[in-house]
Design an enzyme around this catalytic site. Structure first.
Site, PDB file in Angstrom:
ATOM      1  N   CYS A 182      -7.679   8.161   8.895  1.00 29.71           N
ATOM      2  CA  CYS A 182      -8.171   7.495  10.098  1.00 29.71           C
ATOM      3  C   CYS A 182      -7.993   8.423  11.298  1.00 29.71           C
ATOM      4  O   CYS A 182      -7.627   9.579  11.147  1.00 29.71           O
ATOM      5  CB  CYS A 182      -7.369   6.229  10.301  1.00 29.71           C
ATOM      6  SG  CYS A 182      -5.604   6.548  10.300  1.00 29.71           S
TER       7      CYS A 182
ATOM      8  N   ASP B 130       3.677   0.282  12.347  1.00 29.83           N
ATOM      9  CA  ASP B 130       2.506  -0.354  11.726  1.00 29.83           C
ATOM     10  C   ASP B 130       2.349  -1.816  12.156  1.00 29.83           C
ATOM     11  O   ASP B 130       1.320  -2.431  11.873  1.00 29.83           O
ATOM     12  CB  ASP B 130       2.592  -0.266  10.196  1.00 29.83           C
ATOM     13  CG  ASP B 130       2.513   1.171   9.710  1.00 29.83           C
ATOM     14  OD1 ASP B 130       2.033   2.025  10.477  1.00 29.83           O
ATOM     15  OD2 ASP B 130       2.933   1.438   8.571  1.00 29.83           O
TER      16      ASP B 130
ATOM     17  N   ARG C 245      -9.256  -0.294   3.673  1.00 28.18           N
ATOM     18  CA  ARG C 245      -8.345   0.734   3.160  1.00 28.18           C
ATOM     19  C   ARG C 245      -6.995   0.125   2.781  1.00 28.18           C
ATOM     20  O   ARG C 245      -6.337   0.600   1.855  1.00 28.18           O
ATOM     21  CB  ARG C 245      -8.083   1.796   4.250  1.00 28.18           C
ATOM     22  CG  ARG C 245      -9.118   2.867   4.356  1.00 28.18           C
ATOM     23  CD  ARG C 245      -8.682   3.892   5.387  1.00 28.18           C
ATOM     24  NE  ARG C 245      -7.290   4.243   5.182  1.00 28.18           N
ATOM     25  CZ  ARG C 245      -6.390   4.447   6.151  1.00 28.18           C
ATOM     26  NH1 ARG C 245      -6.747   4.364   7.410  1.00 28.18           N
ATOM     27  NH2 ARG C 245      -5.155   4.749   5.862  1.00 28.18           N
TER      28      ARG C 245
ATOM     29  N   LYS D 235       0.832  -1.210   0.000  1.00 26.50           N
ATOM     30  CA  LYS D 235       0.000   0.000   0.000  1.00 26.50           C
ATOM     31  C   LYS D 235       0.867   1.261   0.000  1.00 26.50           C
ATOM     32  O   LYS D 235       0.647   2.178  -0.783  1.00 26.50           O
ATOM     33  CB  LYS D 235      -0.901  -0.004   1.247  1.00 26.50           C
ATOM     34  CG  LYS D 235      -1.590   1.320   1.527  1.00 26.50           C
ATOM     35  CD  LYS D 235      -2.457   1.272   2.771  1.00 26.50           C
ATOM     36  CE  LYS D 235      -1.758   1.531   4.068  1.00 26.50           C
ATOM     37  NZ  LYS D 235      -1.430   2.932   4.380  1.00 26.50           N
ATOM     38  N   ASN D 236       1.855   1.277   0.898  1.00 31.17           N
ATOM     39  CA  ASN D 236       2.609   2.518   1.061  1.00 31.17           C
ATOM     40  C   ASN D 236       3.654   2.748  -0.036  1.00 31.17           C
ATOM     41  O   ASN D 236       4.302   3.788  -0.052  1.00 31.17           O
ATOM     42  CB  ASN D 236       3.225   2.584   2.467  1.00 31.17           C
ATOM     43  CG  ASN D 236       2.140   2.845   3.505  1.00 31.17           C
ATOM     44  OD1 ASN D 236       1.027   3.258   3.163  1.00 31.17           O
ATOM     45  ND2 ASN D 236       2.456   2.591   4.766  1.00 31.17           N
TER      46      ASN D 236
ATOM     47  N   ARG E 234      -1.282  14.337  13.171  1.00 36.59           N
ATOM     48  CA  ARG E 234      -0.333  14.079  12.073  1.00 36.59           C
ATOM     49  C   ARG E 234      -0.086  15.356  11.292  1.00 36.59           C
ATOM     50  O   ARG E 234      -0.712  15.637  10.284  1.00 36.59           O
ATOM     51  CB  ARG E 234      -0.834  12.935  11.194  1.00 36.59           C
ATOM     52  CG  ARG E 234      -0.741  11.634  11.980  1.00 36.59           C
ATOM     53  CD  ARG E 234      -1.208  10.459  11.206  1.00 36.59           C
ATOM     54  NE  ARG E 234      -0.257  10.030  10.209  1.00 36.59           N
ATOM     55  CZ  ARG E 234      -0.511   9.025   9.382  1.00 36.59           C
ATOM     56  NH1 ARG E 234      -1.650   8.403   9.434  1.00 36.59           N
ATOM     57  NH2 ARG E 234       0.400   8.670   8.498  1.00 36.59           N
TER      58      ARG E 234
HETATM   59  N1  EPU Z   1       5.792  14.434  11.365  1.00 33.80           N
HETATM   60  C1  EPU Z   1       5.864  15.758  11.690  1.00 33.80           C
HETATM   61  N2  EPU Z   1       5.683  16.674  10.690  1.00 33.80           N
HETATM   62  C2  EPU Z   1       5.448  16.319   9.407  1.00 33.80           C
HETATM   63  C3  EPU Z   1       5.387  14.953   9.090  1.00 33.80           C
HETATM   64  C4  EPU Z   1       5.549  14.014  10.098  1.00 33.80           C
HETATM   65  O1  EPU Z   1       6.070  16.096  12.842  1.00 33.80           O
HETATM   66  O2  EPU Z   1       5.315  17.209   8.567  1.00 33.80           O
HETATM   67  C5  EPU Z   1       5.954  13.427  12.436  1.00 33.80           C
HETATM   68  C6  EPU Z   1       4.675  12.615  12.687  1.00 33.80           C
HETATM   69  O3  EPU Z   1       3.779  13.300  13.556  1.00 33.80           O
HETATM   70  C7  EPU Z   1       5.223  11.343  13.301  1.00 33.80           C
HETATM   71  C8  EPU Z   1       6.605  11.211  12.644  1.00 33.80           C
HETATM   72  O4  EPU Z   1       6.878  12.455  12.007  1.00 33.80           O
HETATM   73  O5  EPU Z   1       5.411  11.502  14.676  1.00 33.80           O
HETATM   74  C9  EPU Z   1       6.731  10.137  11.639  1.00 33.80           C
HETATM   75  O6  EPU Z   1       5.645  10.151  10.756  1.00 33.80           O
HETATM   76  P1  EPU Z   1       5.864   9.961   9.199  1.00 33.80           P
HETATM   77  O7  EPU Z   1       5.786  11.293   8.540  1.00 33.80           O
HETATM   78  O8  EPU Z   1       7.057   9.105   8.941  1.00 33.80           O
HETATM   79  O9  EPU Z   1       4.583   9.152   8.830  1.00 33.80           O
HETATM   80  P2  EPU Z   1       3.930   9.227   7.433  1.00 33.80           P
HETATM   81  O10 EPU Z   1       4.972   9.450   6.419  1.00 33.80           O
HETATM   82  O11 EPU Z   1       2.771  10.139   7.504  1.00 33.80           O
HETATM   83  C10 EPU Z   1       4.148   6.707   6.744  1.00 33.80           C
HETATM   84  C11 EPU Z   1       3.168   5.620   6.464  1.00 33.80           C
HETATM   85  C12 EPU Z   1       2.494   5.223   7.763  1.00 33.80           C
HETATM   86  C13 EPU Z   1       3.572   4.749   8.728  1.00 33.80           C
HETATM   87  C14 EPU Z   1       4.621   5.850   8.928  1.00 33.80           C
HETATM   88  C15 EPU Z   1       5.777   5.432   9.805  1.00 33.80           C
HETATM   89  C16 EPU Z   1       2.439   6.153   4.233  1.00 33.80           C
HETATM   90  C17 EPU Z   1       1.334   6.592   3.340  1.00 33.80           C
HETATM   91  N3  EPU Z   1       2.172   6.105   5.529  1.00 33.80           N
HETATM   92  O12 EPU Z   1       3.374   7.758   7.299  1.00 33.80           O
HETATM   93  O13 EPU Z   1       1.623   4.174   7.462  1.00 33.80           O
HETATM   94  O14 EPU Z   1       2.988   4.440   9.965  1.00 33.80           O
HETATM   95  O15 EPU Z   1       5.144   6.255   7.659  1.00 33.80           O
HETATM   96  O16 EPU Z   1       6.414   4.338   9.256  1.00 33.80           O
HETATM   97  O17 EPU Z   1       3.525   5.807   3.769  1.00 33.80           O
HETATM   98  C18 EPU Z   1      -0.247   2.818   7.755  1.00 33.80           C
HETATM   99  O18 EPU Z   1       0.067   2.276   6.694  1.00 33.80           O
HETATM  100  O19 EPU Z   1      -1.139   2.384   8.534  1.00 33.80           O
HETATM  101  C19 EPU Z   1       0.441   4.036   8.143  1.00 33.80           C
HETATM  102  C20 EPU Z   1      -0.037   4.855   9.079  1.00 33.80           C
END
Ligand code: EPU
Length: 422
Positions: free
Chosen positions: A116, A306, A399, A22-23, A123
């Site tokens: 979600c 995850d 999803r 998915k990601n 986030r």
């Molecule tokens: N963060 C910030 N500011 C930002 C972006 C992120 O502070 O602008 C913080 C977040 O609050 C969090 C940390 O950085 O504490 C890490 O979050 P990250 O940005 O890495 O998460 P993401 O990129 O939004 C992806 C996956 C998630 C997975 C995370 C961590 C996708 C679409 N989503 O999210 O997947 O949990 O990396 O590995 O790639 C899932 O598939 O269920 C899922 C939530």
């Protein structure tokens, strides 16, 4: 609305195939905006999130042809530079569209991305906005949307103060068509990032270092057509491995890459959970005794957030106490309340840490899935539990997991989907 009805304790065995990640899919779909030529994507998972991403591409003017797991996308002209509230509200990964639209159109408007319960205020997207500013974009934060403009993006040096997966991917995409060189530091290293970079490089991008903390990108004028094979979903792989161990079943997981879940398999070894691996398969043996083990979530290659919720169910079946420490998200332990309702012995120490005292007998209950990963966790708990479990709000599970009920039934699970689709 659909729900799952699960009768617990059915004997599980056999093989389960892992679908495309998915990601990875959720990045490669918007990356198609960077080129005017045709992009062909293989091994596309058939899940709600990718459906939403493809709908959004159509809104932006893409022609899409889908045959089973193969999708062709071509976006000759970008028909608009905005992301609608309707689509964006449904999935957080809509943020992945901002960088390619900005790079191609010089402007993008979008509301705060939803999804979600993890997708709300907890986030933030501040690092995306900060990164775009570092590339010379003007960022306006309005009451209900963001408006970002940049006639041209300029290469820059950017340090991520927090390691972010989508932030790393967004900046990598923005830098491809920027003028000059970009150096991104303290990048995320999840396997989906180097495969995205390799694919974009085959299209003509110049990216080096993806998969390490420092990524260098030399801007190019355009990128061409491309073909992309989506890698197996490592979170599905780990989830099915946990499902097998927690239900004490022998299950072979096929079409996967076991090296992507090395952190989980190393912990299994310490817990006495035996397994065999091949290049693209993994077989979990039914454990007699599960030794407890403390986990702490971490960016890749550490233990993935995850997999934290499924692992927590496994901990309820271990002989002793396990500490689960969630370091990435604030709200990802709230689902443990539902495990407690099912009979698990759980002590919430603070929003980031719970102690699980196992082994516990679990009992079927009526539950609501709060997010994707907690949703699959409810299913695993229900398969262990005595009696019937009803899980509501299964859109959250659909999803990210293709035909999860069909695949689990093939292993022997007693799971029924009832009700209508949304
Ligand atoms: N963060 C910030 N500011 C930002 C972006 C992120 O502070 O602008 C913080 C977040 O609050 C969090 C940390 O950085 O504490 C890490 O979050 P990250 O940005 O890495 O998460 P993401 O990129 O939004 C992806 C996956 C998630 C997975 C995370 C961590 C996708 C679409 N989503 O999210 O997947 O949990 O990396 O590995 O790639 C899932 O598939 O269920 C899922 C939530």
């Amino acid at each position: 609305m659909s729900k799952f009805i699960i009768q617990g304790q059915a004997k599980l065995s056999g093989e389960i195939e892992v679908k495309g990640a998915k990601n990875a899919a959720l990045k490669i779909i918007p990356a198609a905006i960077l080129s005017r030529e045709k992009i062909t994507i293989y091994n596309m998972p058939n899940i709600e999130d990718t459906d939403r991403a493809l709908e959004l591409m159509e809104e932006l003017g893409a022609e899409i042809k889908r045959t089973n797991a193969t999708v062709e996308i071509q976006i000759k002209e970008l028909s608009k530079n905005g992301i609608s509230e309707k689509t964006s509200g449904k999935f957080r990964a809509s943020i992945m569209f901002a960088a390619p639209i900005l790079a191609r159109a010089g402007e993008v408007k979008f509301p705060h991305p939803g999804g979600c319960v993890l997708g709300a205020a907890t986030r933030p997207i501040d690092l995306f906005l900060d990164g775009f500013r570092a590339m010379g974009a003007e960022v306006k934060e309005k009451e209900d949307h963001y408006h970002i403009k940049a006639k041209k993006l300029n290469g820059c040096e950017y340090f991520f103060t927090t390691v972010t997966v989508t932030g790393t991917e967004a900046m990598m995409m923005a830098a491809i068509l920027a003028e000059g060189n970009t150096v991104l530091k303290n990048c995320a290293m999840e396997p989906e990032i180097p495969v995205l970079a390799e694919y974009l490089n085959r299209q003509g991008a110049r990216i080096i270092g993806a998969g390490t903390p420092t990524i260098k990108i030399e801007g190019v004028k355009e990128i061409k057509a491309g073909k992309f094979n989506i890698i197996p979903d490592r979170i599905e792989t780990g989830t099915f491995a946990i499902l097998a161990a927690a239900t004490k079943s022998e299950i072979k997981i096929t079409n996967c890459n076991p090296s992507h879940i090395e952190s989980l398999l190393s912990i299994f070894t310490k817990q006495g959970i035996k397994f065999e691996t091949g290049e693209d398969w993994l077989r979990i043996m039914p454990p007699k005794n599960i030794t407890p083990y403390n986990i702490k979530t971490h960016e890749y290659p550490g233990f993935p957030t995850d997999l934290q919720s499924p692992y927590t169910v496994l901990a309820t079946q271990a002989n002793g106490s396990s500490l689960i420490h969630e370091t990435i998200y604030e709200r990802r332990l709230l689902f443990t309340d539902m495990l407690a309702q099912m009979g698990a012995d759980i002590i919430m120490c603070d929003p980031h840490r719970v102690v699980i005292n196992g082994p516990s007998k679990l009992y079927g209950r009526k539950l609501t899935s709060p997010d994707l990963r907690a949703g699959i966790t409810m299913i695993i708990a229900a398969l262990i539990a005595e009696g019937e479990t009803e899980i509501d709000n299964i859109y959250q599970i659909d999803r990210g997991y293709e035909d999860i009920d069909g695949r689990l039934r093939a292993l022997g699970a007693d799971i029924k989907r009832i009700g209508t689709l949304l």
